[in-house]
Structure formats: structure tokens, C-alpha cells
Design a protein around this motif. Structure first.
Motif, mmCIF file in Angstrom:
data_model
loop_
_atom_site.group_PDB
_atom_site.id
_atom_site.type_symbol
_atom_site.label_atom_id
_atom_site.label_comp_id
_atom_site.label_asym_id
_atom_site.label_seq_id
_atom_site.Cartn_x
_atom_site.Cartn_y
_atom_site.Cartn_z
ATOM 1 N N ARG A 184 0.778 -1.189 0.066
ATOM 2 C CA ARG A 184 0.075 0.060 0.030
ATOM 3 C C ARG A 184 0.987 1.143 0.043
ATOM 4 O O ARG A 184 0.481 2.245 -0.738
ATOM 5 N N ARG A 185 2.046 1.148 0.844
ATOM 6 C CA ARG A 185 2.870 2.240 0.837
ATOM 7 C C ARG A 185 3.594 2.595 -0.674
ATOM 8 O O ARG A 185 3.875 3.639 -1.199
ATOM 9 N N LEU A 186 3.814 1.296 -1.213
ATOM 10 C CA LEU A 186 4.418 1.526 -2.527
ATOM 11 C C LEU A 186 3.648 2.032 -3.400
ATOM 12 O O LEU A 186 4.156 2.936 -4.413
ATOM 13 N N LEU A 187 2.293 1.927 -3.579
ATOM 14 C CA LEU A 187 1.397 2.113 -4.293
ATOM 15 C C LEU A 187 1.307 3.673 -4.110
ATOM 16 O O LEU A 187 1.095 4.557 -5.173
ATOM 17 N N ARG A 188 1.275 4.151 -2.881
ATOM 18 C CA ARG A 188 1.260 5.695 -2.578
ATOM 19 C C ARG A 188 2.452 6.411 -3.224
ATOM 20 O O ARG A 188 2.340 7.424 -3.766
ATOM 21 N N LEU A 189 3.667 5.683 -3.020
ATOM 22 C CA LEU A 189 4.696 6.509 -3.523
ATOM 23 C C LEU A 189 4.690 6.568 -5.070
ATOM 24 O O LEU A 189 5.235 7.526 -5.774
ATOM 25 N N TYR A 190 4.357 5.465 -5.810
ATOM 26 C CA TYR A 190 4.106 5.363 -6.934
ATOM 27 C C TYR A 190 2.999 6.374 -7.607
ATOM 28 O O TYR A 190 3.554 7.292 -8.624
ATOM 29 N N ALA A 191 2.358 6.533 -7.088
ATOM 30 C CA ALA A 191 1.164 7.442 -7.456
ATOM 31 C C ALA A 191 1.872 9.123 -7.311
ATOM 32 O O ALA A 191 1.524 9.963 -8.206
ATOM 33 N N THR A 192 2.487 9.567 -6.208
ATOM 34 C CA THR A 192 3.118 10.498 -5.987
ATOM 35 C C THR A 192 4.285 10.888 -7.294
ATOM 36 O O THR A 192 4.381 11.903 -7.672
ATOM 37 N N HIS A 193 5.013 9.636 -7.277
ATOM 38 C CA HIS A 193 6.131 9.791 -8.322
ATOM 39 C C HIS A 193 5.432 10.197 -9.709
ATOM 40 O O HIS A 193 5.973 11.186 -10.497
ATOM 41 N N ARG A 194 4.271 9.554 -10.045
ATOM 42 C CA ARG A 194 3.726 9.861 -11.535
ATOM 43 C C ARG A 194 3.120 11.293 -11.543
ATOM 44 O O ARG A 194 3.334 11.963 -12.448
ATOM 45 N N ARG A 195 2.560 11.828 -10.390
ATOM 46 C CA ARG A 195 2.197 13.065 -10.373
ATOM 47 C C ARG A 195 3.271 14.014 -10.686
ATOM 48 O O ARG A 195 3.035 14.989 -11.280
ATOM 49 N N LEU A 196 4.432 13.904 -10.090
ATOM 50 C CA LEU A 196 5.539 14.678 -10.137
ATOM 51 C C LEU A 196 6.202 14.716 -11.481
ATOM 52 O O LEU A 196 6.973 15.712 -11.884
ATOM 53 N N VAL A 197 6.183 13.667 -12.178
ATOM 54 C CA VAL A 197 6.519 13.262 -13.562
ATOM 55 C C VAL A 197 5.733 14.221 -14.502
ATOM 56 O O VAL A 197 6.067 14.844 -15.348
ATOM 57 N N GLU A 198 4.117 13.993 -14.250
ATOM 58 C CA GLU A 198 3.276 14.725 -15.148
ATOM 59 C C GLU A 198 3.465 16.233 -14.964
ATOM 60 O O GLU A 198 3.136 17.054 -15.736
ATOM 61 N N ARG A 199 3.458 16.863 -13.492
ATOM 62 C CA ARG A 199 3.744 18.217 -13.354
ATOM 63 C C ARG A 199 4.732 18.603 -12.193
ATOM 64 O O ARG A 199 4.730 17.688 -11.203
ATOM 65 N N SER A 200 5.019 19.726 -12.076
ATOM 66 C CA SER A 200 6.017 20.384 -11.420
ATOM 67 C C SER A 200 5.379 20.385 -9.925
ATOM 68 O O SER A 200 4.171 20.720 -9.916
ATOM 69 N N GLY A 201 6.003 20.070 -8.954
ATOM 70 C CA GLY A 201 5.459 20.243 -7.327
ATOM 71 C C GLY A 201 5.357 21.835 -7.303
ATOM 72 O O GLY A 201 5.996 22.761 -7.971
ATOM 73 N N MET A 202 4.745 22.179 -6.347
ATOM 74 C CA MET A 202 4.456 23.594 -5.886
ATOM 75 C C MET A 202 4.930 23.793 -4.608
ATOM 76 O O MET A 202 4.310 23.377 -3.530
ATOM 77 N N PRO A 203 5.987 24.354 -4.446
ATOM 78 C CA PRO A 203 6.633 24.661 -3.040
ATOM 79 C C PRO A 203 5.563 25.342 -2.116
ATOM 80 O O PRO A 203 5.480 25.425 -1.034
ATOM 81 N N ASP A 204 5.085 26.606 -2.851
ATOM 82 C CA ASP A 204 4.000 27.335 -1.880
ATOM 83 C C ASP A 204 2.540 27.251 -2.855
ATOM 84 O O ASP A 204 2.294 28.040 -3.847
ATOM 85 N N PRO A 205 1.656 26.179 -2.592
ATOM 86 C CA PRO A 205 0.261 26.185 -3.445
ATOM 87 C C PRO A 205 -0.241 27.364 -3.159
ATOM 88 O O PRO A 205 -1.388 27.562 -4.193
ATOM 89 N N LEU A 206 -0.381 28.102 -2.047
ATOM 90 C CA LEU A 206 -1.244 29.333 -2.121
ATOM 91 C C LEU A 206 -0.632 30.635 -2.735
ATOM 92 O O LEU A 206 -1.076 31.644 -2.729
ATOM 93 N N LEU A 207 0.671 30.324 -3.288
ATOM 94 C CA LEU A 207 1.184 31.581 -4.316
ATOM 95 C C LEU A 207 1.505 32.807 -3.473
ATOM 96 O O LEU A 207 1.196 33.956 -4.016
#
Length: 398
Positions: A184-207
Motif C-alpha cells: 500500500r505504501r509502495l502504491l502511494r509512492l508510485y502515485a506521487t512519483h507519477r504526479r511529479l512526472v506529469e507536473r512540477s511540484g508547488m513549493p507554495d500552493p497558495l502562491l
């Protein structure tokens, strides 16, 4: 005895080597054109023309080809152009940024990190680096996902890498079952990794405290205020109209602009940009300070991703929400499909401001020459103009 021709011979050797490197870039472009017909054609044509013009510097044209390649998802071509560019000018910030983005797109994380860091070392004090630092942060977070995934099943003996991540997940699910806590933890890590491949992370989501603004909020902001839309034309920068422009209650600028206090004025109360290309989220971050930033784009998914990746924390007080992303064609606003998807940014924001109809004065400055607007857009403006002042490049719509 010193050979007086040695310096000349060395200089000619260096010039010959540089030409060979430029030729390599042209060969890469030619190979691409042989198999494709795409929007890269114009940039490649510009590069070819620059190579045949003695007074022109083809380096910027070469980088532009690489940027266009990134926009169309051609990361391998972009990397080839970037590698050539960094050999021609080893201290070019733009070349190392292009190289980093191309490597990032190809999933070569370690090399991308090195290129991003090389770009940062070349930046001067005060130069914007938000896009690059966001890219580095995203790469580090992707690495962290892979590193933790490698520790969940230590008996495997080999580190998890990005290309094999999906296969590794499938194998562990088949071996241990989806109910296993480590799986289950591995699946969560994979999902996070895929999101970060598709789009850059936001250090400050509230801009940095930026708040969204919709149609009603924009109408309230404009109500009773005089507005001018300023062209990016060079004539405006040298016009001496800066004080008059800053005298309006609200100054509007579009796309990429430069400030020249005496000619363009200093304030930017509303900045409008249009998303272009197949991958508009890969463009440079919007760092120019503005009161409101309106981002025009369609479809919705590309608009959301571009806004997420290119908006910069603290660079604006408000940003337009989804209700303002396509005002010309949105049936809830103008619903005028006749302008098509290639409507200019200046006309799009002008048509929106005119439609809201709450400003007692709405002027255009620097749009009096042919080519500043598309012919049908210029015709619309002139049909509704109440006054034209050629001496001040001003067209009044109110």
C-alpha cells in the motif's frame, strides 16, 4: 622566434570548430524536418536564415528551436540542440536551462539535476530562478519516492529506478497482494512519483497569498476606473508617454513586456497572457509584478497545469479563475466563437473589458499601426473607436 601567423591560424581553427557545431544543430533539424511537418518549421527556418546571414547571431535562433521542440514534446531533439548549444557557449544560462528541461522530460533525473544546478550557478544576483528551483525541488521529491520504494522490500537487492518503477510495483502487488502494508505504501509512492512526472511540484500552493478572482470580482475592480491597454511596441517605449499611462486608474499589459518608465509607465495593474503551443505549461514563469494576472487558455486541463506551474508566488495579488480562462468563446460570457483560438491576447482582454462595460474610459495606446492586431480585430476596434489621437498613439473606445 614567434610565428606571426600562429594567432590567426588558431582563431581560424576555433571559428571552424564553431561552424561545425552549428552545422550539427542544423543537421539535427534537417533530420527532423525530413520525417515531420510541425510547428517547429518556422523556428528551424529562422535558424537556417541566421546561419546564412553574416551579421546575424544564430545562437538565439538555435535555442528557440530547442524551446519549440520542448513545446511539442520532442525532448530528444531538444536535448540534441541543447548539447550543441552548451558546447558553443559553455556559460549560456539559456542553453543549460534548455538542457535541464530536455533531460527532465526524458526522465534522466541525475543529469537534469546537474544541468539545473549549472544554470543556477550562472545566474546573476536578483535574476529570477523560480522555475529552476521548482524543477530541482520536483526532481528531489521524485528521487525521495524512488529511494523510499527501494527500502520497502530490501530482499530485492536492487534500487528502484524511474524506468522500472511501474514493473516493480506490478511485481510486488502480484507477490504480496494489495492488502500488504508495504505494498500500500509502495502504491502511494508510485502515485506521487507519477504526479511529479506529469507536473512540477508547488513549493507554495497558495502562491504567497494570491487570491482567485472571477467575473464578478473583476467587474467590481474595474467599476468606475479609467483603463488603458498598452502595446509592447518599441514606439511606446520611446514615446515619452509614461506619466500619462501611469495616470490611468488601471494599466493593462499583455504577454511578455518590458518597462521603460519614461515611455511605457511603471505600473502593471492587470497582466493578461495567452497559452500557446502543445505544452504551454513548459513556458517561463510569470514573474513580472502585477495586481491581477489573467491567464487565457483552452482546454481546461492544459490551463490548470500551466497556471499551476507558471504562476509565481508573490508576483500578483489576484489571478483569474476558470470563469475567465476563455472569455471570447465561453457562452457564459461573450460566446463569440468567430474569433477562433488564435485571437491575440490584447484583443481578448480588450473585448472582455469592453463587454463588462463598467469603465468610463477605455483607451488603447500603441495599437494604431497595422500588425499590432489581427485585421479583423483592428476592424472591430476602429468600428467602435470614439476618438483617435495619432500624436499619442491613442485609440479611445469610450
Amino acid at each position: 622566434m614567434t610565428n606571426p601567423l600562429a594567432g590567426l591560424f588558431t582563431a581560424r581553427q576555433k571559428e571552424s570548430a564553431r561552424r561545425d557545431l552549428y552545422a550539427r544543430g542544423v543537421l539535427l533539424c534537417g533530420a527532423y524536418l525530413a520525417a515531420h511537418d510541425s510547428r517547429l518549421t518556422q523556428a528551424i527556418g529562422t535558424l537556417t536564415t541566421a546561419l546564412d546571414t553574416p551579421a546575424a547571431d544564430p545562437f538565439d535562433a538555435l535555442l528557440k528551436v530547442g524551446e519549440r521542440a520542448l513545446e511539442t514534446g520532442e525532448h530528444t531533439l531538444a536535448l540534441g540542440i541543447a548539447e550543441t548549444s552548451t558546447e558553443i557557449r559553455q556559460r549560456s544560462k539559456g542553453a543549460w536551462r534548455l538542457r535541464a528541461r530536455a533531460l527532465d522530460g526524458l526522465g534522466r533525473d541525475d543529469e537534469a539535476m546537474e544541468s539545473y544546478e549549472r544554470h543556477l550557478t550562472l545566474l546573476g544576483d536578483g535574476e529570477p530562478a523560480d522555475e529552476v528551483t521548482r524543477g530541482i525541488d520536483t526532481l528531489r521529491r521524485r528521487r525521495a519516492c524512488l529511494a523510499e520504494a527501494s527500502t520497502l522490500f530490501p530482499g530485492d537487492g536492487t534500487p528502484v529506478t524511474a524506468p522500472e518503477f511501474a514493473a516493480h510495483v506490478r511485481a510486488r502487488v502480484a507477490e504480496h497482494g494489495p492488502a500488504d502494508p508495504a505494498v500500500r505504501r509502495l502504491l502511494r509512492l508510485y502515485a506521487t512519483h507519477r504526479r511529479l512526472v506529469e507536473r512540477s511540484g508547488m513549493p507554495d500552493p497558495l502562491l504567497g497569498g494570491t487570491t482567485p478572482i472571477g467575473v464578478g470580482g473583476l467587474r467590481a475592480l474595474l467599476n468606475g476606473r479609467t483603463v488603458c491597454l498598452v502595446s509592447n511596441a518599441a514606439e511606446v517605449a520611446g514615446s515619452g508617454l509614461g506619466a500619462e499611462i501611469d495616470g490611468y486608474d488601471l494599466v493593462v499589459r499583455c504577454d511578455t513586456f518590458r518597462i521603460n518608465k519614461g515611455g511605457t509607465g511603471e505600473r502593471t495593474d492587470l497582466h493578461a497572457v495567452s497559452l500557446r503551443g502543445a505544452t504551454p505549461w513548459d513556458g517561463p514563469a510569470w514573474t513580472q509584478p502585477a495586481g491581477v494576472r489573467l491567464v487565457f487558455g483552452d482546454p481546461a486541463g492544459a490551463w490548470r497545469r500551466a497556471a499551476r506551474q507558471r504562476l509565481t508566488a508573490g508576483a500578483q495579488e489576484h489571478t483569474g479563475d476558470a470563469s475567465l480562462r476563455r472569455p471570447l468563446s465561453d457562452p457564459a460570457l461573450l460566446g463569440e466563437d468567430r474569433w477562433g483560438t488564435k485571437a491575440g491576447t490584447a484583443f481578448t482582454v480588450l473585448r472582455l473589458l469592453d463587454f463588462l462595460d463598467v469603465s468610463p474610459r477605455l483607451d488603447l495606446i500603441g495599437f494604431d499601426k497595422p500588425g499590432r492586431l489581427r485585421p479583423e480585430e483592428a476592424e472591430w476596434v476602429m468600428d467602435r473607436a470614439t476618438h483617435v489621437d495619432d500624436s499619442k498613439m491613442r485609440i479611445a473606445l469610450r
